[in-house]
Design a protein around this motif. Structure first.
Motif, PDB file in Angstrom:
ATOM      1  N   ARG A   1       0.820  -1.213   0.000  1.00 35.57           N
ATOM      2  CA  ARG A   1       0.000   0.000   0.000  1.00 35.57           C
ATOM      3  C   ARG A   1       0.853   1.261   0.000  1.00 35.57           C
ATOM      4  O   ARG A   1       0.605   2.198  -0.767  1.00 35.57           O
ATOM      5  N   ASP A   2       1.878   1.281   0.874  1.00 32.31           N
ATOM      6  CA  ASP A   2       2.593   2.528   1.147  1.00 32.31           C
ATOM      7  C   ASP A   2       3.709   2.837   0.161  1.00 32.31           C
ATOM      8  O   ASP A   2       3.923   3.993  -0.195  1.00 32.31           O
ATOM      9  N   PHE A   3       4.475   1.832  -0.265  1.00 36.07           N
ATOM     10  CA  PHE A   3       5.600   2.107  -1.154  1.00 36.07           C
ATOM     11  C   PHE A   3       5.151   2.755  -2.467  1.00 36.07           C
ATOM     12  O   PHE A   3       5.698   3.788  -2.864  1.00 36.07           O
ATOM     13  N   PRO A   4       4.168   2.183  -3.188  1.00 35.22           N
ATOM     14  CA  PRO A   4       3.754   2.830  -4.445  1.00 35.22           C
ATOM     15  C   PRO A   4       3.213   4.238  -4.222  1.00 35.22           C
ATOM     16  O   PRO A   4       3.468   5.142  -5.027  1.00 35.22           O
ATOM     17  N   MET A   5       2.466   4.450  -3.117  1.00 38.10           N
ATOM     18  CA  MET A   5       1.922   5.772  -2.829  1.00 38.10           C
ATOM     19  C   MET A   5       3.038   6.785  -2.624  1.00 38.10           C
ATOM     20  O   MET A   5       2.999   7.902  -3.178  1.00 38.10           O
ATOM     21  N   LEU A   6       4.053   6.416  -1.837  1.00 37.04           N
ATOM     22  CA  LEU A   6       5.136   7.356  -1.553  1.00 37.04           C
ATOM     23  C   LEU A   6       6.005   7.608  -2.782  1.00 37.04           C
ATOM     24  O   LEU A   6       6.512   8.723  -2.972  1.00 37.04           O
ATOM     25  N   ILE A   7       6.180   6.594  -3.613  1.00 37.35           N
ATOM     26  CA  ILE A   7       6.910   6.817  -4.865  1.00 37.35           C
ATOM     27  C   ILE A   7       6.127   7.760  -5.769  1.00 37.35           C
ATOM     28  O   ILE A   7       6.714   8.631  -6.433  1.00 37.35           O
ATOM     29  N   ASP A   8       4.808   7.648  -5.803  1.00 33.83           N
ATOM     30  CA  ASP A   8       4.002   8.590  -6.587  1.00 33.83           C
ATOM     31  C   ASP A   8       4.192  10.021  -6.075  1.00 33.83           C
ATOM     32  O   ASP A   8       4.350  10.960  -6.861  1.00 33.83           O
ATOM     33  N   LEU A   9       4.198  10.194  -4.745  1.00 30.45           N
ATOM     34  CA  LEU A   9       4.417  11.523  -4.168  1.00 30.45           C
ATOM     35  C   LEU A   9       5.809  12.042  -4.529  1.00 30.45           C
ATOM     36  O   LEU A   9       5.989  13.233  -4.802  1.00 30.45           O
ATOM     37  N   TYR A  10       6.787  11.147  -4.522  1.00 27.91           N
ATOM     38  CA  TYR A  10       8.152  11.517  -4.893  1.00 27.91           C
ATOM     39  C   TYR A  10       8.197  11.990  -6.345  1.00 27.91           C
ATOM     40  O   TYR A  10       8.797  13.042  -6.649  1.00 27.91           O
ATOM     41  N   LEU A  11       7.570  11.270  -7.239  1.00 33.32           N
ATOM     42  CA  LEU A  11       7.605  11.626  -8.656  1.00 33.32           C
ATOM     43  C   LEU A  11       6.808  12.905  -8.936  1.00 33.32           C
ATOM     44  O   LEU A  11       7.079  13.604  -9.920  1.00 33.32           O
ATOM     45  N   GLN A  12       5.864  13.214  -8.057  1.00 30.09           N
ATOM     46  CA  GLN A  12       5.104  14.461  -8.180  1.00 30.09           C
ATOM     47  C   GLN A  12       5.857  15.657  -7.596  1.00 30.09           C
ATOM     48  O   GLN A  12       5.397  16.796  -7.691  1.00 30.09           O
ATOM     49  N   GLY A  13       7.011  15.391  -6.951  1.00 31.86           N
ATOM     50  CA  GLY A  13       7.770  16.461  -6.339  1.00 31.86           C
ATOM     51  C   GLY A  13       7.278  16.865  -4.968  1.00 31.86           C
ATOM     52  O   GLY A  13       7.679  17.904  -4.425  1.00 31.86           O
ATOM     53  N   ARG A  14       6.455  16.028  -4.344  1.00 31.47           N
ATOM     54  CA  ARG A  14       5.873  16.366  -3.035  1.00 31.47           C
ATOM     55  C   ARG A  14       6.589  15.667  -1.884  1.00 31.47           C
ATOM     56  O   ARG A  14       6.334  15.961  -0.718  1.00 31.47           O
ATOM     57  N   LEU A  15       7.480  14.739  -2.193  1.00 34.45           N
ATOM     58  CA  LEU A  15       8.223  14.003  -1.171  1.00 34.45           C
ATOM     59  C   LEU A  15       9.678  13.923  -1.624  1.00 34.45           C
ATOM     60  O   LEU A  15      10.010  13.179  -2.548  1.00 34.45           O
ATOM     61  N   ASP A  16      10.539  14.699  -0.979  1.00 35.98           N
ATOM     62  CA  ASP A  16      11.920  14.854  -1.458  1.00 35.98           C
ATOM     63  C   ASP A  16      12.816  13.734  -0.919  1.00 35.98           C
ATOM     64  O   ASP A  16      13.630  13.942  -0.020  1.00 35.98           O
TER      65      ASP A  16
END
Length: 361
Positions: free
Chosen positions: A313-328
């Motif tokens: 659940r969490d890994f794909p979500m956080l990678i999406d946030l990373y690729l959106q520039g919201r999680l550095d």
């Protein structure tokens, strides 16, 4: 056919690590061989080298990793050769009482590969956290592989496999930080600064970072802390209370794992607030608190296992946030090194000079 690759092993308690030839067997039922692309140097690897986890030497170190699935064994359906994956050390079983109750992030029967990787002379290796990713390739349970978007940088993505997920999850999953909350984070290494980032992303109104190192506090500022406290210079409990109108923080995250800092967290929270312990204590540590204080202050005292994450659940979500520039995630990569730089990376980590050294393969 078994493959021979390079790997970093800890041969004995306190001994320097060294590179050896590792024999990686073909994957059996439920297993996968992963070609490692990147692996962070985590404090847990140093704990293994120092004998702080157990004495099952030699260890194949490394666990905070990403890579590409090379081959899978019989019955594996969740990943396939060619998938870009982050490795995790809590592959859920789906059958234990926690899983059956719909709480797989608490799985009580997590598992690893059944087969053992070995040295060339047949000596069995103990892979760190069931992974052993300071190696060109490693054998894991297929459930330890979480498929994510391959557009992510391997060096940044791999950090979700341990430290960043532990800290981020301590804030979001365990602590339940939400908009408007006041949050204090005690200890601003990789895990603590990930908690800072998670709290900020969740909408916390105040994020107070506490550490004894001004460089780490400066990093915490960059990652979202609104206030910093150097606990060498001032009492952290009083400072946190002063910054929260005399009340204490709604959520205090202890990312050190020591009785002294846990007590600070306990007394720095608001009435009915939450303390989250994500720092890992050593076996000999003891905690003493007045039971009346535990009762009288109410709230919750929680421990966070791996950020109470569910990797699928969490890994794909956080990678999406990373690729959106919201999680550095890139901010956690202090340097990139090769396999022969692991011992030096341990020294830098112990001195607080890096958030993460990342081995690129």
């Amino acid at each position: 056919m078994a493959q021979r690759v390079r790997g970093v092993i800890a041969p004995g308690k306190g001994e320097p690590v060294r590179i050896e030839t590792i024999v990686v067997p073909d994957p059996g039922p439920g297993e996968a061989v992963v070609r490692v692309q990147a692996c962070g140097v985590c404090h847990t690897d140093l704990h293994y080298r120092e004998g702080g986890i157990n004495d099952e030497f030699p260890f194949l170190l490394g666990h905070e990793a990403s890579g590409v699935v090379e081959s899978v064994g019989e019955g594996v359906t969740e990943v396939a050769p060619g998938d870009f994956v982050i490795l995790n050390w809590r592959a859920v079983c789906g059958q234990c009482r926690a899983c059956r109750r719909g709480r797989p992030w608490y799985c009580f029967n997590t598992h690893n590969a059944r087969q053992k990787m070995t040295l060339e002379d047949g000596t069995e290796l103990s892979p760190a956290l069931g992974i052993g990713a300071f190696a060109d390739k490693t054998l894991v349970a297929a459930g330890q592989c979480t498929k994510v978007d391959p557009a992510a940088s391997p060096g940044a993505a791999g950090l979700l496999g341990c430290g960043v997920m532990a800290g981020f999850g301590a804030a979001i999953n365990t602590g339940g930080v939400t908009r408007g909350d006041s949050v204090a984070v005690i200890g601003c290494g990789g895990v603590g600064n990930a908690a800072v980032m998670g709290a900020r992303l969740a909408g916390a109104a105040k994020v107070i970072a506490v550490d004894i190192d001004d460089n780490k506090l400066a990093t915490a500022r960059r990652l979202g802390a609104t206030h910093t406290v150097n606990s060498r210079a001032q009492d952290p409990v009083e400072a946190i209370r002063e910054l929260t109108d005399g009340n204490g923080a709604d959520v205090v995250i202890e990312a050190v794992g020591r009785p002294e800092t846990y007590k600070q967290a306990f007394y720095a929270r608001d009435l009915a607030g939450t303390v989250v312990l994500v720092g890992v204590p050593t076996p000999q540590m003891k905690l003493e608190l007045p039971l009346l204080d535990v009762f009288g202050r109410g709230g919750a005292l929680k421990s966070s296992w791996y950020g109470d994450c569910l990797p699928s659940r969490d890994f794909p979500m956080l990678i999406d946030l990373y690729l959106q520039g919201r999680l550095d995630l890139d901010a956690f990569v202090s340097e990139t090194i090769t396999l022969d730089g692991v011992e030096a990376a341990f020294d830098k980590m112990a001195k607080g000079e890096v958030l993460r050294s990342v081995v690129l393969l």
